[in-house]
Design a protein around this motif. Structure first.
Motif, PDB file in Angstrom:
ATOM      1  N   LEU A  33       0.822  -1.212   0.000  1.00 48.28           N
ATOM      2  CA  LEU A  33       0.000   0.000   0.000  1.00 48.28           C
ATOM      3  C   LEU A  33       0.854   1.260   0.000  1.00 48.28           C
ATOM      4  CD1 LEU A  33      -2.887  -1.030   2.426  1.00 48.28           C
ATOM      5  CD2 LEU A  33      -2.991  -0.732  -0.056  1.00 48.28           C
ATOM      6  N   VAL A  34       1.957   1.249   0.738  1.00 51.02           N
ATOM      7  CA  VAL A  34       2.854   2.410   0.745  1.00 51.02           C
ATOM      8  C   VAL A  34       3.492   2.591  -0.625  1.00 51.02           C
ATOM      9  CG1 VAL A  34       5.036   3.273   1.696  1.00 51.02           C
ATOM     10  CG2 VAL A  34       3.274   2.385   3.218  1.00 51.02           C
ATOM     11  N   LEU A  36       2.294   1.662  -3.523  1.00 53.98           N
ATOM     12  CA  LEU A  36       1.287   2.126  -4.472  1.00 53.98           C
ATOM     13  C   LEU A  36       0.791   3.538  -4.167  1.00 53.98           C
ATOM     14  CD1 LEU A  36      -0.802  -1.111  -5.067  1.00 53.98           C
ATOM     15  CD2 LEU A  36       0.897  -0.061  -6.564  1.00 53.98           C
ATOM     16  N   ALA A  37       0.993   4.018  -2.961  1.00 48.41           N
ATOM     17  CA  ALA A  37       0.551   5.367  -2.609  1.00 48.41           C
ATOM     18  C   ALA A  37       1.501   6.432  -3.156  1.00 48.41           C
ATOM     19  CB  ALA A  37       0.433   5.510  -1.091  1.00 48.41           C
ATOM     20  N   LEU A  38       2.766   6.093  -3.347  1.00 46.44           N
ATOM     21  CA  LEU A  38       3.744   7.052  -3.859  1.00 46.44           C
ATOM     22  C   LEU A  38       3.765   7.010  -5.381  1.00 46.44           C
ATOM     23  CD1 LEU A  38       6.598   6.236  -1.332  1.00 46.44           C
ATOM     24  CD2 LEU A  38       5.007   8.155  -1.246  1.00 46.44           C
ATOM     25  N   PRO A  39       3.498   8.147  -6.051  1.00 50.03           N
ATOM     26  CA  PRO A  39       3.381   8.154  -7.515  1.00 50.03           C
ATOM     27  C   PRO A  39       4.595   7.613  -8.271  1.00 50.03           C
ATOM     28  CG  PRO A  39       2.499  10.175  -6.626  1.00 50.03           C
ATOM     29  CD  PRO A  39       3.116   9.445  -5.479  1.00 50.03           C
ATOM     30  N   THR A  41       6.887   5.343  -7.467  1.00 49.74           N
ATOM     31  CA  THR A  41       6.975   3.892  -7.355  1.00 49.74           C
ATOM     32  C   THR A  41       5.733   3.214  -7.931  1.00 49.74           C
ATOM     33  OG1 THR A  41       6.083   3.970  -5.112  1.00 49.74           O
ATOM     34  CG2 THR A  41       8.487   3.944  -5.345  1.00 49.74           C
ATOM     35  N   ARG A  42       4.575   3.846  -7.776  1.00 47.61           N
ATOM     36  CA  ARG A  42       3.340   3.284  -8.324  1.00 47.61           C
ATOM     37  C   ARG A  42       3.445   3.158  -9.838  1.00 47.61           C
ATOM     38  NH1 ARG A  42      -0.859   6.854  -6.705  1.00 47.61           N
ATOM     39  NH2 ARG A  42      -0.136   8.188  -8.378  1.00 47.61           N
TER      40      ARG A  42
END
Length: 175
Positions: A33-34, A36-39, A41-42
């Protein structure tokens, strides 16, 4: 009275380490989740997943090309065996699938290899499957009619070929 089988060894290990495994699972989900929350790295992760998915899906095209190469090389026995296996696992099961034209090509290649091997009953059955797969495609009807003319006609045109050509004209009068 029924006898119960003893638990397998792995079940005992899981029960002994249940809390540790649950904590590791929660940590992995939190890390995902962390990420995927950061653009930045997502985007990198999702791009990588998409490229892997595209590569996995493209394997059907390369498999079909291999079957086409076997038929073109005249290795009809190998081609028939290979294409039969590919036909069993090919994902397109109806004409609305994204790979429907590739499925049609697969069936045509399989029928041609049967025809070259002298298995006219299997070839005609495969052409019938081709027409059943997409009955609105006049070209499928035309291929079946041409095969019926080659394989089933003697001194006169076979009724299957005649009816097939009539079906082609019914679907596409300009043909």
């Amino acid at each position: 009275m029924t006898a119960f089988a003893p638990f397998p060894a792995w079940r005992g290990w899981v029960r002994r380490h249940e809390r540790t495994l649950a904590a590791l699972w929660l940590a992995a989900v939190a890390l995902l989740l962390v990420i995927l929350a950061l653009p930045p790295t997502r985007n990198a992760i999702l791009y990588r997943v998409q490229s892997l998915s595209d590569r996995w899906d493209a394997r059907w095209t390369s498999r079909l090309a291999r079957g086409d190469a076997l038929v073109a090389a005249g290795k009809n026995a190998d081609a028939a065996a290979y294409l039969e296996r590919l036909d069993r696992v090919f994902p397109a099961r109806n004409a609305r699938h994204v790979r429907d034209k590739e499925r049609e090509q697969l069936l045509v290649l399989l029928a041609r290899s049967y025809e070259a091997l002298g298995k006219s009953a299997r070839a005609m059955a495969t052409y019938n499957r081709l027409v059943t797969f997409d009955s609105l495609n006049y070209h499928n009807h035309y291929l079946r009619a041409m095969a019926a003319e080659r394989l089933l006609s003697g001194w006169a045109i076979a009724p299957e070929a005649r009816d097939g050509f009539a079906g082609v004209l019914k679907l596409n009068p300009n043909h």
